[in-house]
Scaffold this active site. Sequence first.
Site, PDB file in Angstrom:
ATOM      1  N   GLY A 141       0.829  -1.205   0.000  1.00  0.00           N
ATOM      2  CA  GLY A 141       0.000   0.000   0.000  1.00  0.00           C
ATOM      3  C   GLY A 141       0.859   1.248   0.000  1.00  0.00           C
ATOM      4  N   GLY A 151       1.675  -8.497  -5.792  1.00  0.00           N
ATOM      5  CA  GLY A 151       2.787  -8.884  -6.666  1.00  0.00           C
ATOM      6  C   GLY A 151       3.908  -9.619  -5.970  1.00  0.00           C
ATOM      7  CG  ASP A 191      -0.735  -0.305   8.883  1.00  0.00           C
ATOM      8  OD1 ASP A 191      -1.581   0.585   8.722  1.00  0.00           O
ATOM      9  OD2 ASP A 191      -0.676  -1.327   8.167  1.00  0.00           O
ATOM     10  NE  ARG A 236     -27.414  11.683  14.728  1.00  0.00           N
ATOM     11  CZ  ARG A 236     -27.645  12.232  13.548  1.00  0.00           C
ATOM     12  NH1 ARG A 236     -26.654  12.807  12.890  1.00  0.00           N
ATOM     13  NH2 ARG A 236     -28.838  12.198  13.008  1.00  0.00           N
ATOM     14  CD  GLU A 274      -7.559  -1.694   8.968  1.00  0.00           C
ATOM     15  OE1 GLU A 274      -8.372  -1.429   8.064  1.00  0.00           O
ATOM     16  OE2 GLU A 274      -6.332  -1.807   8.746  1.00  0.00           O
ATOM     17  CG  LEU A 301     -10.470  10.345   3.218  1.00  0.00           C
ATOM     18  CD1 LEU A 301     -11.448  10.961   4.201  1.00  0.00           C
ATOM     19  CD2 LEU A 301      -9.988  11.384   2.219  1.00  0.00           C
ATOM     20  CD  GLN A 302      -7.312   6.084   8.528  1.00  0.00           C
ATOM     21  OE1 GLN A 302      -6.890   5.780   9.631  1.00  0.00           O
ATOM     22  NE2 GLN A 302      -8.188   5.334   7.871  1.00  0.00           N
ATOM     23  NE  ARG A 303      -2.638   3.099   1.420  1.00  0.00           N
ATOM     24  CZ  ARG A 303      -3.152   1.928   1.033  1.00  0.00           C
ATOM     25  NH1 ARG A 303      -3.469   1.021   1.929  1.00  0.00           N
ATOM     26  NH2 ARG A 303      -3.332   1.661  -0.231  1.00  0.00           N
TER      27      ARG A 303
HETATM   28  O1  F6P Z   1      -0.962  -1.431   5.576  1.00  0.00           O
HETATM   29  C1  F6P Z   1      -1.531  -0.226   5.222  1.00  0.00           C
HETATM   30  C2  F6P Z   1      -3.032  -0.349   5.093  1.00  0.00           C
HETATM   31  O2  F6P Z   1      -3.551   0.934   4.753  1.00  0.00           O
HETATM   32  C3  F6P Z   1      -3.738  -0.936   6.299  1.00  0.00           C
HETATM   33  O3  F6P Z   1      -3.880  -0.012   7.344  1.00  0.00           O
HETATM   34  C4  F6P Z   1      -5.035  -1.384   5.676  1.00  0.00           C
HETATM   35  O4  F6P Z   1      -5.624  -2.448   6.388  1.00  0.00           O
HETATM   36  C5  F6P Z   1      -4.588  -1.867   4.317  1.00  0.00           C
HETATM   37  O5  F6P Z   1      -3.362  -1.225   4.037  1.00  0.00           O
HETATM   38  C6  F6P Z   1      -5.574  -1.563   3.220  1.00  0.00           C
HETATM   39  O6  F6P Z   1      -5.076  -2.100   2.043  1.00  0.00           O
HETATM   40  P1  F6P Z   1      -5.728  -1.879   0.621  1.00  0.00           P
HETATM   41  O7  F6P Z   1      -5.092  -0.653   0.044  1.00  0.00           O
HETATM   42  O8  F6P Z   1      -5.367  -3.105  -0.141  1.00  0.00           O
HETATM   43  O9  F6P Z   1      -7.207  -1.698   0.783  1.00  0.00           O
END
Ligand code: F6P
Length: 365
Positions: free
Chosen positions: A14, A80, A145, A180, A240, A290-292
């Site tokens: 990722g 991959g 992570d 809420r 998660e 969004l976090q990435r």
């Molecule tokens: O390892 C990074 C991460 O963003 C995790 O936090 C998450 O579970 C996973 O990759 C999501 O992967 P993908 O981009 O395949 O949905």
Amino acid sequence: MPRPMRIAINTGGGDAPGLNAVIRAATLAAIGRGWEVYGIRKSYAGLLRDEEEGLIPLTRRVVRGITHLGGTILGTTNRGDPFAYPMEHADGSVEFKDVSARIVERLETFGFDALIAIGGDGSLRIAHKLSELGVPVIGVPKTIDNDLASTVVTFGLDTALNTAVDAIDKLHSTAESHERVMVVELMGRNCGWIALNAGLASTADAILIPEIPFDLDKVADTIMERQLRGRHFAIIVVSEGAFPVGGRPSFDKPQAVGGMKRLGGIGEWVADELARRTGKETRSLVLGHLQRGGSPTAFDRELALRFGAAAVRFVEAGHFGSMVSLDPPEIVPVPLAEATATLKTVPLTSDKLQTARDLGICLGD
Ligand code: F6P
């Protein structure tokens, strides 16, 4: 005259904010030494093609102005793994093949003297196996992570945290207006760093992480106690990978061929259960990718630039089979074998957990 040193760079798994900064720093450091640099497109897939289009010559011009850009200019994939590569047949069936020998051969054919492999735990394990096959590899740790054990931190986490905290701050006002309970599911796979750090910084009322199986009655009690103090809303942060006592992590998303199992669904389940137990209106939100995304923070840019430049210095010094690691204030080499041996989970003795408890934040235990 001997030909110049030639190195390849790949980005696997990722993406994480800061990848482009690593690519830029490694490229400039290598060019400054008179070396040639190539980027491998889409992780190892770029090497498996017969044509050279899988390789991008990295020049000063190509890496100009990319430090602040999210994503990776090389493309990436977490499908991959060359040691179990998914080959799709015409009839739709999939066979997993070990194509690692082909990767080694391609690296030799192109005359690469070293490979800089930027990745998380999965990609660094692949890098380690390639190094055992004789490929001169330097790993660069990357993951939002924060689950890699042999470095204090990686780039990407800080940006992800800032995004999460910004989102949770915004949820506060709407949660309070509507009285809420808002449940926010954050990434992190089986480690609770993102949820714990973001939950602390955004003053959540409960933080549920995979390292501490939770009892939802405790969370419901926290919400009702707040109510008695005149606070009619609550913010619950759920990693998660979190799960209830006696339960298991929830994987409710379809899995891509050759991809990893995908976590998800726990936030919605927690919201529904809390509504049932407290009688309060609840809503859930999955912050997801969004976090990435987006531009890396100053911290992530700087760390990524340092990692990229250090990777080239380690190639020069011949530290093959190792990973660049932040051991403040230095960047040091650690063996890939050690770096990939265990995941860095949140220790139950962590000061961060103690701080959460001291602030009255429910950890579900
Ligand atoms: O390892 C990074 C991460 O963003 C995790 O936090 C998450 O579970 C996973 O990759 C999501 O992967 P993908 O981009 O395949 O949905």
